[in-house]
Design an enzyme around this catalytic site. Structure first.
Site, PDB file in Angstrom:
ATOM      1  N   SER A  70       6.078   2.908  -6.995  1.00 55.57           N
ATOM      2  CA  SER A  70       6.103   1.481  -6.655  1.00 55.57           C
ATOM      3  C   SER A  70       4.667   1.004  -6.532  1.00 55.57           C
ATOM      4  CB  SER A  70       6.806   1.267  -5.318  1.00 55.57           C
ATOM      5  OG  SER A  70       5.931   1.551  -4.243  1.00 55.57           O
ATOM      6  N   ASP A  71       4.451  -0.307  -6.544  1.00 53.05           N
ATOM      7  CA  ASP A  71       3.112  -0.774  -6.188  1.00 53.05           C
ATOM      8  C   ASP A  71       3.016  -0.738  -4.657  1.00 53.05           C
ATOM      9  OD1 ASP A  71       0.537  -1.636  -6.236  1.00 53.05           O
ATOM     10  OD2 ASP A  71       0.876  -3.368  -7.507  1.00 53.05           O
ATOM     11  N   TRP A  72       1.834  -0.936  -4.148  1.00 47.72           N
ATOM     12  CA  TRP A  72       1.569  -0.785  -2.714  1.00 47.72           C
ATOM     13  C   TRP A  72       2.524  -1.672  -1.891  1.00 47.72           C
ATOM     14  CZ3 TRP A  72      -2.474   1.826   0.076  1.00 47.72           C
ATOM     15  CH2 TRP A  72      -2.505   1.518   1.434  1.00 47.72           C
ATOM     16  N   GLY A  73       3.419  -1.013  -1.168  1.00 49.93           N
ATOM     17  CA  GLY A  73       4.319  -1.756  -0.278  1.00 49.93           C
ATOM     18  C   GLY A  73       5.321  -2.649  -0.988  1.00 49.93           C
ATOM     19  N   SER A  74       5.448  -2.506  -2.300  1.00 47.87           N
ATOM     20  CA  SER A  74       6.293  -3.478  -3.036  1.00 47.87           C
ATOM     21  C   SER A  74       7.774  -3.308  -2.713  1.00 47.87           C
ATOM     22  CB  SER A  74       6.054  -3.380  -4.544  1.00 47.87           C
ATOM     23  OG  SER A  74       6.469  -2.126  -5.038  1.00 47.87           O
TER      24      SER A  74
END
Ligand code: BGC
Length: 765
Positions: A295-299
């Protein structure tokens, strides 16, 4: 030294290979390499508890002072505990052999199964030795130089203990307001695709000790944030998604990229992290991608404010079901996924599939054979900052420079007897040229333009700052340097200019004015730099304007008045040397713009391969107002995609197509003569564009389909030939598939996207 697998894994490898079930009591040593990859992966999987599987899908940001005392409280203590339990499959932002090794040791020696951690880092344009920003490198159109640059970045990162970079970004970027245009290869799908392949090859190489796994991002549509505002809503048609956005991702996957990263945006109202169409159906299904998606950061957690998931547990459920294999810093999987499986909301099969993919990449990187493969302190010392790496980034930096204008014979500079005034804060800035993504590099390590110019001792140089680059709020925390109005340095700059033969003004954006979260609603030179330029011009018009920036800027006044303009982006550690060598003609510029330069910000998004519309006009003012244009600015780009001059002069003639048409399985050849009519040898990027006149869905006015970067000696004529077949003309049609449609095509060949030399052919099937 060959590392031997922890005994339980070795036992299981053998047990599964022999068709037995694995037990903790087995104690048989066998090299993991003796089994086929999928068997090895399955044999490890067979040993894992549900919690350990979920742990592999969990990625944490680097946390405590790794080699210091064990953290006792807060997030660091929790992460440490999780690492010891085998609940951390990957970490990011830990670097340096000492720290990586300390953490890997916990994973390998203190957890039940000893599965190694994969360490990721944003190695976007270099690690310690910084290359030009990716947008700049794209301007080189030199695939070998770009591959070499990625190789250098990989070698330094791998020597520092890392085995995974979150790069390349392959988002097609059409809107210069978006700060992250600096991270990609610009506005064109074809150029992005070829560069994506080069970067994947460069990073991954042979997956040896100097390679890292690539991560193709951001899947998908992130760069189409409305109004160029980072993280904003994305609204794209299926047609644009398939024809414009997805091909570079497909090319990178086909080139063997080991991992993908999803994105912060939504697509058709579904956040990418929870998007099963993108991740399962397309990437892992139709494209046959075998790696894993992070995932992207915290997505994952961002699906809550998106208004898609009601809480983190639901977000984790959507992400897992949609095929997001690893959670970067949302804590969604580690906290909820095991429960979701037990409740039957996520199937065991889906978790197994994700874990298999992650283990597979770890095996491919050799981490099971030797978890300390990347942890060699001697190698770290010998590798980072090597002379040949500096030579490599200098080479690509020179190739990335684009000459936009050169009148009054100002360039190349004469090497002796000149008084040169150098003006502008960026001329003496040792950090800005490093650009936005250079977290491992030290501030103050770039060669400045001033330093580069001083290596040519034949001329007398004076320097005057003139004005600061107005920075605005672009950095973390409270450090904001806002200097929008101070003109106290103008008079010194004017005096320096008055007594000079040539003035070199280095203006543009600070290195942190582009990048993530740095969207701009104005593309002018920030602060009072434009005013400085105009003031100095009145004192001495013999100005060479050198631009340092991470995106296209609006420079209509300069384009009209300043005799020489050099687009020098943010070129990394060797920036000043590269610029000086180009200004003095020791390197003849060959770069071409990877993004259109607009006349004003209101034209954005501006890109050459737009559709025709029902009222295209002819780009010129007419008597009627009822055509697609603005009433207050000339149509089209100030400098179009593909544009760039050289100290040589190239002339195109004799465009020929080998036959009027071709059919299924056939092809036509297109040839053109390119003459270097100057007295200097040079390099030209010969570009081929096609227009598909009528389609089952409307087609762009022209599209780049091929190019050749070629050296042409002074006075020489070269014939360049391109082949066109069904693959070249395929697109995503009204039948929702890639196919070649019969019809008529125009072909344009030249030195930029406005090329006028034209021919035609037809395709029949
Ligand atoms: C960016 C990614 C990056 C990640 C990890 C995110 O904010 O969008 O491109 O790889 O952070 O640093």
């Amino acid at each position: 030294m060959k590392y031997t697998l922890p005994k339980y894994i070795l036992a299981a490898c053998l047990a599964v290979a022999m068709g037995c079930s694995a037990t903790k009591q087995n104690n048989v040593a066998v090299k993991s390499t003796q089994l086929p990859l999928d068997r090895k992966v399955d044999s490890v999987l067979a040993l894992m508890t549900l919690e350990e599987k979920v742990g592999q899908m969990n990625q944490y940001n680097g946390f405590w002072e790794v080699t210091g005392p064990v953290p006792k409280e807060g997030a660091a203590a929790l992460k440490y505990e999780h690492l010891k339990k085998g609940w951390v499959g990957s970490m990011l932002n830990v670097k340096g052999v000492k720290d990586v090794k300390a953490l890997q040791k916990i994973a390998v020696e203190e957890t039940r199964l000893g599965i190694p951690v994969i360490f990721g880092f944003d190695v976007i344009h270099g690690f310690k030795t910084i290359s030009p920003i990716p947008l700049a490198e794209a301007a080189s159109w030199d695939l070998e130089a770009i591959e070499r640059s990625a190789q250098i970045a990989a070698a330094e990162a791998a020597a520092s203990g890392l085995n995974w970079t979150f790069s390349p970004m392959v988002d097609v970027s059409r809107d210069a307001r978006w700060g992250r245009v600096m991270e990609g290869a610009g506005e064109d799908t074809y150029l992005n695709s070829r560069i994506a392949e080069a970067r994947v090859k460069g990073f991954q190489g042979n997956l040896g000790e100097f390679s890292v796994a690539a991560c193709v991002k951001h899947f998908a549509g992130y760069s189409f944030a409305e109004a160029g505002k980072d993280y904003n809503t994305v609204e794209v048609s299926n047609n644009t998604l398939h024809n414009i956005i997805l091909p570079p991702f497909k090319a990178a996957s086909d080139a063997g990229a080991l991992t993908f990263m999803n994105s912060f945006n939504e697509l058709e109202g579904i956040p990418a992290t929870g998007n099963a169409f993108l991740q399962r159906q397309l990437l892992k299904g139709e494209w046959g991608f075998k790696g894993f998606v992070v995932s992207d950061w915290g997505s994952m957690g961002e699906m809550i404010p998106h208004g898609y998931a009601k809480d983190m547990k639901e977000a984790a459920m959507y992400a897992a079901n949609a095929g997001s294999d690893m959670d970067m810093e949302s804590y969604g999987y580690v906290e909820h996924l095991a429960a979701l499986v037990r409740e039957g909301k996520v199937s065991q099969d889906k978790v197994d599939d994700a874990v298999r993919r992650i283990l597979r990449v770890k095996f491919m990187l050799g981490l099971f054979d030797d978890p300390y493969k990347y942890c060699n302190e001697a190698r770290e010392k010998q590798t980072i900052g090597k002379k040949e790496f500096h030579d490599g980034v200098l080479d690509v930096a020179k190739k990335s420079i684009v000459l936009l204008k050169n009148e009054k014979n100002l360039l190349p500079l004469k090497k002796t007897g000149q008084k040169i005034a150098v003006i502008g804060a960026l001329a003496d800035d040792k950090t800005s040229p490093l650009g936005s993504w250079r977290i491992a590099a030290d501030d103050g390590t770039a060669v400045t333009v001033l330093e580069g110019l001083k290596k040519y001792p034949g001329n007398a140089i004076t320097y005057s700052k003139g004005a600061d680059v107005a920075l605005g709020k672009v950095v973390f925390g409270s450090e904001t340097k806002i200097n929008m109005t101070d003109k106290s340095g103008f008079s010194e700059a004017v005096n320096a200019a008055k007594s000079a033969d040539v003035v070199i003004m280095v203006l543009g954006e600070h290195g942190l004015q582009t990048g993530e979260g740095r969207s701009r609603s104005d593309l002018n030179l920030p602060g009072v730099q434009q005013e400085l330029l105009e003031t100095v011009y009145k004192a001495n018009p013999n100005i060479v304007l050198v631009l340092n920036n991470g995106r296209p800027l609006t420079i209509p006044w300069a384009a009209q008045n300043i005799p020489a303009i050099v687009e020098a982006w943010q070129l990394g550690t060797q920036s000043g040397n590269a610029i000086a060598q180009v200004l003095y003609g020791d390197y003849n510029p060959s770069g071409k713009l990877p993004m259109s330069f607009p006349r004003n910000v209101g034209q954005e998004p501006l890109y050459y391969n737009h559709k025709s519309t029902g009222r295209p006009g002819n780009g010129q003012p007419t008597e009627s107002v009822f055509w697609s244009h603005y009433i207050d600015v000339q149509d089209g780009a100030l400098y179009p995609f593909g544009y760039g001059l050289s100290y040589s002069k190239f002339e195109y003639s004799n465009l020929k197509v080998s036959s009027n048409s071709f059919g299924k399985g056939g092809k036509v050849s297109v040839s053109v003569d390119v003459t270097n009519s100057s007295k200097v040898d040079g390099k030209e990027v010969v570009q081929l564009y096609l227009r598909d006149l009528i389609g089952s869905v409307t087609r762009p006015v022209r599209e780049l389909k091929d190019f050749e970067l070629t050296e042409i000696k002074a006075g020489q004529t070269k014939t360049i030939t391109f082949a066109i077949n069904e693959k070249t003309i395929e697109f995503y049609t009204a039948n929702n598939k890639w196919e070649a449609e019969p019809g008529d095509f125009k072909v344009y060949v030249g030195g930029n996207s406005s090329a006028t030399l034209e021919a035609s052919f037809g395709y029949t099937n």
